[in-house]
Design a protein around this motif. Sequence first.
Motif, PDB file in Angstrom:
ATOM      1  N   GLU A 181       0.766  -1.065   0.043  1.00 48.64           N
ATOM      2  CA  GLU A 181      -0.036   0.013   0.108  1.00 48.64           C
ATOM      3  C   GLU A 181       0.694   0.941   0.120  1.00 48.64           C
ATOM      4  O   GLU A 181       1.875   1.427   0.682  1.00 48.64           O
ATOM      5  CB  GLU A 181      -0.696  -0.065   1.350  1.00 48.64           C
ATOM      6  N   VAL A 182       0.623   2.187  -0.791  1.00 48.67           N
ATOM      7  CA  VAL A 182       1.365   3.538  -1.050  1.00 48.67           C
ATOM      8  C   VAL A 182       0.557   4.650  -0.779  1.00 48.67           C
ATOM      9  O   VAL A 182      -0.570   4.749  -0.838  1.00 48.67           O
ATOM     10  CB  VAL A 182       1.974   3.451  -2.427  1.00 48.67           C
ATOM     11  N   LEU A 183       1.373   5.814  -0.102  1.00 48.93           N
ATOM     12  CA  LEU A 183       0.696   6.915   0.137  1.00 48.93           C
ATOM     13  C   LEU A 183       1.681   7.877  -0.962  1.00 48.93           C
ATOM     14  O   LEU A 183       2.740   7.779  -0.818  1.00 48.93           O
ATOM     15  CB  LEU A 183       0.854   7.274   1.531  1.00 48.93           C
TER      16      LEU A 183
ATOM     17  N   ASP B  36       3.366   0.708   3.245  1.00 50.35           N
ATOM     18  CA  ASP B  36       4.500   0.004   2.838  1.00 50.35           C
ATOM     19  C   ASP B  36       5.324   1.076   2.141  1.00 50.35           C
ATOM     20  O   ASP B  36       6.732   0.792   2.116  1.00 50.35           O
ATOM     21  CB  ASP B  36       4.379  -1.117   1.712  1.00 50.35           C
ATOM     22  N   ALA B  37       4.802   2.183   1.452  1.00 50.08           N
ATOM     23  CA  ALA B  37       5.698   2.999   0.897  1.00 50.08           C
ATOM     24  C   ALA B  37       5.034   4.380   0.817  1.00 50.08           C
ATOM     25  O   ALA B  37       3.892   4.517   0.697  1.00 50.08           O
ATOM     26  CB  ALA B  37       5.931   2.920  -0.685  1.00 50.08           C
ATOM     27  N   LEU B  38       6.068   5.411   1.198  1.00 53.56           N
ATOM     28  CA  LEU B  38       5.571   6.854   1.194  1.00 53.56           C
ATOM     29  C   LEU B  38       6.450   7.491   0.029  1.00 53.56           C
ATOM     30  O   LEU B  38       7.429   7.516   0.060  1.00 53.56           O
ATOM     31  CB  LEU B  38       6.056   7.416   2.617  1.00 53.56           C
TER      32      LEU B  38
ATOM     33  N   VAL C 105      10.468   7.513  -0.244  1.00 59.51           N
ATOM     34  CA  VAL C 105      11.079   8.275  -1.453  1.00 59.51           C
ATOM     35  C   VAL C 105      10.413   9.664  -1.465  1.00 59.51           C
ATOM     36  O   VAL C 105       9.325   9.880  -1.238  1.00 59.51           O
ATOM     37  CB  VAL C 105      10.535   7.441  -2.819  1.00 59.51           C
ATOM     38  N   VAL C 106      11.517  10.691  -1.503  1.00 62.51           N
ATOM     39  CA  VAL C 106      11.361  12.013  -1.425  1.00 62.51           C
ATOM     40  C   VAL C 106      11.880  12.785  -2.713  1.00 62.51           C
ATOM     41  O   VAL C 106      12.987  12.390  -2.923  1.00 62.51           O
ATOM     42  CB  VAL C 106      11.982  12.660  -0.176  1.00 62.51           C
ATOM     43  N   TRP C 107      11.007  13.296  -3.392  1.00 64.73           N
ATOM     44  CA  TRP C 107      11.369  14.140  -4.677  1.00 64.73           C
ATOM     45  C   TRP C 107      11.948  15.481  -4.269  1.00 64.73           C
ATOM     46  O   TRP C 107      11.456  16.062  -3.265  1.00 64.73           O
ATOM     47  CB  TRP C 107      10.232  14.308  -5.385  1.00 64.73           C
TER      48      TRP C 107
END
Length: 244
Positions: free
Chosen positions: A80-82, A154-156, A195-197
Amino acid sequence: MAPAPFPNPAPPAEDDRPVVLDRREGPFGEVVLRRHGALLQIVANGCFLMDTSDGRSERLLVTEAFAALAGGGPAAAPPEVLIGGLGVGFSLVAAASEPGWGRITVLEREAAVIDWHRAGPLGELTAGALADPRVRLVHDDLLAHLRGVRAGYDALCLDIDNGPDWTVTEDNDGLYSPAGLAACRAALRPGGLLVVWSAHGSERFVENLRKAGFADVRTREVPVARGVPDVLFLASHHLARQSA
C-alpha cells in the motif's frame, strides 16, 4: 459541496504568454492554474511549481518504490502506497498503471488542485486513475495525516514543494525536520520505503534521514531538459517487511 463546473480552457495567447485558467486564495496562499501553449502549469504564491511537460522524476518516485519493495521478496498482500502531493498527477497515474499496488492513497492539501483534477483541465490526465477503485484522494495536510497513522503504509512517495533546502511555503519545512521524518518512519510498516522528490540534492538531508533511523539511504538523479537534475531520496525502514 461539489465544485462548480470548470470553464473550458482558454487557447494560448498569440504572444505566447501564459493564460490564467483559475486563481484561488487558500489557507497557504495563492495557487494558480494556467495554460502555456500545450502545457498546464501550477504556480503557488507567485513561484512556478510544476507543469505537464515531462514528469519522468515524478513517475519514478512511484516506480522506484514498487521495484524496491518487489525486490524484497514476495509479500502476503499487495503493498500500500501513500502519495504526498497530487500536483499535475504524474505520480498518481504511474501508481494506478501498476497492477501490483494495493491501496493507493493520494494526499493533497490544496482544495483548488483537487478541483482542477475532478472538474477541470487536469482531469484530462488523471480521470482514468481517479476512477481506479484502489485510489483514495484525501484532502488533508500531509504531516497531520502521518501523525495519525502507525505502520499503515509500505511506501511513502512524497513530492512536497521544491525539496528539503528550499520550500515555497514555509509550512512545508516541517516535513523535512527531525519530527517530520520521525512521523514518516512511524507511518511505514517494517521494511517499508520512503521516497522523497527534490529539485536538487542535499547531503544534509541524507544525513538527517540516517539520523532519523532510516537505513540504506541513497539518491537517484533524474536528468531534466534544463538546469540541475531532479533528485530522489530513497530510505528504508530498517526491519524486514512483515507478512500481513
